[in-house]
Design an enzyme around this catalytic site. Structure first.
Site, short mmCIF file in Angstrom:
data_model
loop_
_atom_site.label_atom_id
_atom_site.label_comp_id
_atom_site.label_asym_id
_atom_site.label_seq_id
_atom_site.Cartn_x
_atom_site.Cartn_y
_atom_site.Cartn_z
CG ASP A 156 -1.87 1.22 1.20
OD1 ASP A 156 -2.46 1.49 0.14
OD2 ASP A 156 -2.01 1.92 2.22
CB SER A 157 0.17 4.73 -0.96
OG SER A 157 -1.02 4.83 -0.21
CB CYS A 196 -3.01 0.70 -2.63
SG CYS A 196 -3.05 2.45 -3.03
CD GLU A 251 -1.27 7.61 5.89
OE1 GLU A 251 -0.14 8.09 6.02
OE2 GLU A 251 -1.48 6.49 5.36
CB CYS A 291 -9.80 4.60 -0.03
SG CYS A 291 -8.24 5.11 0.74
CG HIS A 335 -5.75 5.08 4.26
ND1 HIS A 335 -5.08 4.55 3.19
CD2 HIS A 335 -4.82 5.70 5.02
CE1 HIS A 335 -3.79 4.84 3.29
NE2 HIS A 335 -3.61 5.54 4.40
N1 DGL Z 1 -4.93 3.30 0.58
C1 DGL Z 1 -4.98 3.94 -0.70
C2 DGL Z 1 -6.18 3.43 -1.50
O1 DGL Z 1 -6.74 2.38 -1.19
C3 DGL Z 1 -5.02 5.44 -0.73
C4 DGL Z 1 -4.03 6.19 0.07
C5 DGL Z 1 -3.33 7.27 -0.71
O2 DGL Z 1 -3.94 8.24 -1.16
O3 DGL Z 1 -2.15 7.09 -0.85
O4 DGL Z 1 -6.58 4.07 -2.44
#
Ligand code: DGL
Length: 280
Positions: A17-18, A80, A165, A199, A201
Site C-alpha cells: 500500500d502507499s 491500495c 494518517e 480506499c 484507509h
Molecule cells: N490506501 C490507498 C487506497 O486504497 C489510498 C491512500 C493514498 O492516497 O495514498 O486508495
C-alpha cells in the site's frame, strides 16, 4: 529488471500500500489465511498516492512491486485502490512478462466489483475513494463489464486519508468533511442503498460515516472481500499456492522512519509490531 533471487522457489505473499491502509486488508487476509507468510510494504515516504498523476503512481507502484519480488515474493497484492486503478493493468500487461511471467500481481478493485450484486437491491451503489481512483473511472468501468444494470456513483474524498494518517478520523474536523461528502454523494443519486469504501484507509472512518449516513444505507469495506477472493485464487492456482511460504509469519517494511510506522500502524491494528526501513 534482474531478479537476483530467481533461484528461490517460494516466498511470502507481498501486500503493498502507499501507506498504512493496506494493513486493514492484511488483517483480514491473515484472519482467513493465517498459515501463509506475508511481507507488508508501505510506501509511507511518498504517501498519499491519491492525489498523484497516473505516471507517478505507476512508477512508485512498480518500484515497490519490484522490491517485493527481490524480497522473494511470487505473488503481490496491491492493497491500495489508487495503485490498483492506476498501475495494475500496466504492470500486469507490460512489466510482468519481462520481469518474470511466473510472478503475479493482483489488485483490490476487481474482487470488490465482483460482489456488487450481493450488496444492493436498488442497483444504485455509491463509492467513496481517493481523487485518483475516482478520476480513473476504474470502478464504473469494471462494474459495467460484469453488472451493466448497476449504477455506480463515485465521490472523491481528498481529506480522508490525511485525516486518518494523522489519527484525526474520529474528530469533529473529520465529521465536517464526512458529512459534506455524504451529502454530495446522495445528492448525485438518491437511490443508493449501499456504499463501497473504495480506499483501504477508509474502514477506520466507519464510526464517523455511520453518524451521518442514513441507516438504510449499507457500508461495504473491502478487507473480507479481498481475503475471500485470495483464498479462492489460491484454490484455483495450486502452482502459485505452492510458491507461497506457510510458516504463519509476517514482516513489515516501510520507506519512512520505522518509529513513525510502528506508532501509526497501531492505529490500524490493535497490536505492536516491529518494522524495517527500506530504500530504493
Ligand atoms: N490506501 C490507498 C487506497 O486504497 C489510498 C491512500 C493514498 O492516497 O495514498 O486508495
Amino acid at each position: 529488471m534482474d531478479i537476483n533471487n530467481s533461484y528461490i522457489t517460494s516466498g511470502p505473499v507481498g501486500i503493498f500500500d502507499s501507506g498504512y491502509g493496506g494493513l486493514t486488508i492484511l488483517e483480514n487476509i491473515r484472519k482467513l489465511l493465517p498459515e501463509y507468510d506475508y511481507i507488508y510494504l508501505g510506501d509511507n515516504a511518498r504517501t498519499p498516492y491519491g492525489t498523484r498523476s497516473f505516471d507517478v503512481v505507476y512508477q512508485y507502484t512498480l518500484e515497490c512491486v519490484n522490491k517485493l519480488f527481490e524480497m522473494g515474493c511470487h505473488l503481490v497484492i496491491l492493497a491500495c485502490n489508487t495503485a490498483s486503478a492506476k498501475a495494475l493493468r500496466s504492470i500486469q500487461q507490460l512489466d510482468l512478462p519481462q520481469i518474470d511471467p511466473g510472478r503475479r500481481v493482483l489488485g483490490v478493485i476487481r474482487p470488490t466489483v465482483e460482489v456488487l450484486d450481493q450488496v444492493t437491491k436498488t442497483k444504485h451503489v455509491g463509492i467513496f475513494a481517493t481523487p485518483g481512483t475516482v478520476q480513473s473511472g476504474s470502478y464504473p468501468i469494471e462494474a459495467n463489464k460484469i453488472f451493466p444494470d448497476i449504477r455506480i456513483t463515485a465521490e472523491a474524498c481528498p481529506m480522508w486519508v490525511p485525516l486518518i494518517e494523522n489519527n484525526e478520523h474520529l474528530s469533529e474536523g473529520a465529521a465536517y468533511f464526512v458529512q459534506q461528502n455524504i451529502k454530495s454523494l446522495l445528492e448525485k443519486d438518491t437511490e443508493i442503498d449501499s456504499i463501497i469504501l473504495g480506499c483501504t484507509h477508509y474502514p477506520l472512518m466507519i464510526p464517523t460515516i455511520r453518524r451521518f449516513l442514513p441507516p438504510h444505507i449499507g457500508i461495504v469495506s473491502q478487507g473480507e472481500i479481498v481475503a475471500r477472493s485470495l483464498k479462492l485464487y489460491m484454490q484455483r492456482h495450486p502452482e502459485m499456492d505452492a510458491k507461497c511460504m506457510k510458516n504463519g509469519q509476517t514482516s513489515y517494511f516501510t520507506t519512512e522512519s520505522t518509529e513513525k510506522f510502528i506508532n501509526s500502524a497501531s492505529i490500524f491494528m490493535n497490536k505492536q509490531i516491529t518494522a524495517t526501513r527500506i530504500s530504493f
